[in-house]
Design a protein around this motif. Structure first.
Motif: not given
Length: 180
Positions: A3-22
């Protein structure tokens, strides 16, 4: 469910971020570098929301679980004990005679061609399937004379020899022989 606001990480890459839109299966995140990127929801793993950011997991363990082990190839092909190495003959003049200083170019070339002819006749008589002539690169006169001579034989084919083993200066000769 992401959901919006969740902290996520990309499985196949070294990218982290926060969900802004679903939007359905597509999730847009704002990376820690400030870029907005869109991924499919199955490409992301939820690490927490903005208030709970201390959720930890072993990323290297997940990556190692996803890696496919490389197969251990071994050569199972058994070589015949009767397999003999391909005979190679060096046609450089210094390998054929002790002193060639007094010989003319014609005499040198004639000796080299006669030596090659002797080896070809021997291979045909003794049913040797292939031989290699090392002639060197040079100006290509010996190679062209050798090619001309080989072209006059029936049931003989030839090509440049293995580049890794001999370089450019060798010709491999195959003898097509009838098995009795």
């Amino acid at each position: 469910m992401i959901t919006k606001g969740d902290k996520v990480s990309v499985l196949d890459d070294a990218i982290d971020g926060i969900v802004v839109d679903v939007k359905g299966n597509e999730v847009t995140i704002e990376t820690t570098d400030g870029f907005n990127l869109t991924f499919k929801s199955n490409e992301l793993i939820k690490v927490g929301n903005t208030s709970d950011m201390n959720f930890s997991f072993n990323k290297s363990q997940i990556i190692s679980e996803k890696e496919i082990p490389k197969p251990n190839y071994t050569n199972t092909e058994k070589k015949s004990k009767k397999e003999i190495p391909v005979p190679d003959f060096d046609l450089h003049i210094e390998k054929l005679v002790k002193s060639y200083k007094s010989m003319s170019n014609y005499d040198i070339l004639t000796l080299q061609i006669e030596t090659a002819k002797r080896h070809i006749e021997f291979a045909i008589r003794n049913r040797i399937p292939k031989i290699v002539f090392i002639h060197g690169v040079g100006e290509g006169i010996l190679k062209s004379e050798l090619d001309f001579m080989l072209g006059r034989y029936d049931n003989v084919t030839f090509q440049d020899a293995n580049y890794q083993k001999y370089g450019q200066g060798a010709t491999e000769v195959y003898f097509k022989q009838n098995i009795k």
